[in-house]
Design a protein around this motif. Sequence first.
Motif, PDB file in Angstrom:
ATOM      1  N   UNK A   1       9.180  10.766   5.651  1.00 54.97           N
ATOM      2  CA  UNK A   1       8.295  10.412   6.761  1.00 54.97           C
ATOM      3  C   UNK A   1       8.548   8.957   7.163  1.00 54.97           C
ATOM      4  N   UNK A   2       8.449   8.705   8.473  1.00 60.03           N
ATOM      5  CA  UNK A   2       8.646   7.338   8.989  1.00 60.03           C
ATOM      6  C   UNK A   2       7.418   6.502   8.634  1.00 60.03           C
ATOM      7  N   UNK A   3       7.661   5.331   8.059  1.00 57.66           N
ATOM      8  CA  UNK A   3       6.563   4.416   7.698  1.00 57.66           C
ATOM      9  C   UNK A   3       6.903   3.003   8.177  1.00 57.66           C
TER      10      UNK A   3
ATOM     11  N   UNK B   1       0.819  -1.221   0.000  1.00 55.12           N
ATOM     12  CA  UNK B   1       0.000   0.000   0.000  1.00 55.12           C
ATOM     13  C   UNK B   1       0.855   1.274   0.000  1.00 55.12           C
ATOM     14  N   UNK B   2       2.082   1.166   0.509  1.00 53.69           N
ATOM     15  CA  UNK B   2       2.947   2.362   0.522  1.00 53.69           C
ATOM     16  C   UNK B   2       3.378   2.768  -0.888  1.00 53.69           C
TER      17      UNK B   2
ATOM     18  N   UNK C   1       4.038   1.554  14.371  1.00 52.83           N
ATOM     19  CA  UNK C   1       4.980   0.953  13.419  1.00 52.83           C
ATOM     20  C   UNK C   1       4.915  -0.569  13.439  1.00 52.83           C
TER      21      UNK C   1
ATOM     22  N   UNK D   1      -2.470   7.140   5.599  1.00 54.04           N
ATOM     23  CA  UNK D   1      -1.313   7.041   6.497  1.00 54.04           C
ATOM     24  C   UNK D   1      -1.318   8.290   7.374  1.00 54.04           C
TER      25      UNK D   1
ATOM     26  N   UNK E   1      13.772   4.837   1.515  1.00 54.17           N
ATOM     27  CA  UNK E   1      13.417   3.668   2.336  1.00 54.17           C
ATOM     28  C   UNK E   1      14.651   3.012   2.954  1.00 54.17           C
TER      29      UNK E   1
ATOM     30  N   UNK F   1       0.297  10.558  10.693  1.00 47.57           N
ATOM     31  CA  UNK F   1       1.432  10.863  11.577  1.00 47.57           C
ATOM     32  C   UNK F   1       1.049  11.952  12.568  1.00 47.57           C
TER      33      UNK F   1
ATOM     34  N   UNK G   1       5.526  15.487   9.270  1.00 52.73           N
ATOM     35  CA  UNK G   1       5.209  14.273  10.032  1.00 52.73           C
ATOM     36  C   UNK G   1       6.226  13.985  11.126  1.00 52.73           C
ATOM     37  N   UNK G   2       5.716  13.567  12.271  1.00 52.77           N
ATOM     38  CA  UNK G   2       6.566  13.097  13.371  1.00 52.77           C
ATOM     39  C   UNK G   2       6.323  11.583  13.482  1.00 52.77           C
ATOM     40  N   UNK G   3       5.961  11.104  14.641  1.00 58.27           N
ATOM     41  CA  UNK G   3       5.734   9.676  14.892  1.00 58.27           C
ATOM     42  C   UNK G   3       4.594   9.118  14.014  1.00 58.27           C
ATOM     43  N   UNK G   4       4.776   7.906  13.502  1.00 58.91           N
ATOM     44  CA  UNK G   4       3.724   7.253  12.720  1.00 58.91           C
ATOM     45  C   UNK G   4       2.609   6.789  13.658  1.00 58.91           C
TER      46      UNK G   4
END
Lengths: 169, 169
Positions: free
Chosen positions: B166-168, A40-41, A133, A87, B71, A89, A103-106
């Motif tokens: 962004x973190x994913x 999906x990413x 995550x 998605x 990534x 964040x 964006x910071x933390x997911x």
Amino acid sequence: MKSKFITAVLFLSTAILSQPLIAEQTVKPSPNGIHLPEAYKDWKVISISHRIDNKTLRTILGNDIAIKAARAGKTNPWPNGTILGKLVWKQQAKKNWPKAIAPDKFVHAEFMIKDSKKYKSTGGWGYARWKDLDQKPYGKDKNFAQECVSCHTPVKDNDWVFTIPAIMP
Amino acid sequence: MKSKFITAVLFLSTAILSQPLIAEQTVKPSPNGIHLPEAYKDWKVISISHRIDNKTLRTILGNDIAIKAARAGKTNPWPNGTILGKLVWKQQAKKNWPKAIAPDKFVHAEFMIKDSKKYKSTGGWGYARWKDLDQKPYGKDKNFAQECVSCHTPVKDNDWVFTIPAIMP
């Protein structure tokens, strides 16, 4: 003998390569049986948003059916087979440009899957969300989706979807 | 005779199919000679941002080289061949969720193309921007990129790039 060995190697290679990645294997399905959509990413962008109320940034992605519908302006209703992915964040001030939010933390990835027959009881959409995550599925049991439907009821006339595709050239 | 006809048809079909779409043909190159990257709207997401100072929302996309680097966490420096694309919209309160900000009018698409030799004079990056839905190239002459370099100088130590992927999961 040699050809049997080659056949065996080819068979094993195919078997190994056809397995999903370990990371995906370890993500548990949602309590309503929905599995995390593959790759999906890698989906294309439909829109983005910034929720001031809970201080989160979001990107809304779509599978190929969704993107085709969004670009054709045919999103009410979205076609069966559509998957919308969001998605999310937590926000932070951008360190190298403090007047921007980045964006910071997911927080989580959440999905709406359109199948007007299969998900008739929840408005034609299957809902699922995986948190953090480590992608823990959201919801205690399969009835969790009533919470999603309840929140989406104000946009019932927009086929239960909050997202309006962003205008692009 | 028939085979010559078939050959001619095949030749013409190939010639027609190898042309870019009309919409792309009509987009003029940037004054520094950079052409609008093909199919950039199909690229994958690297990050998003909300600039409070000029009230715009942005999504930052990357070509395959950029996504692989992002990534893998190998973005300082970004590899040659990287193209970063930023799509920018004016902001508006989301009509169906007023405490959220969503894209309004499309402002521009802008790009950074990494080629440490070709673009040595501008820090290893080629800059280009196309404005509005009709995608007018930005800049009076090829020196417009000095404006880009000047603005990006505070992030010189981050390979001239503001975006942090962004973190994913």
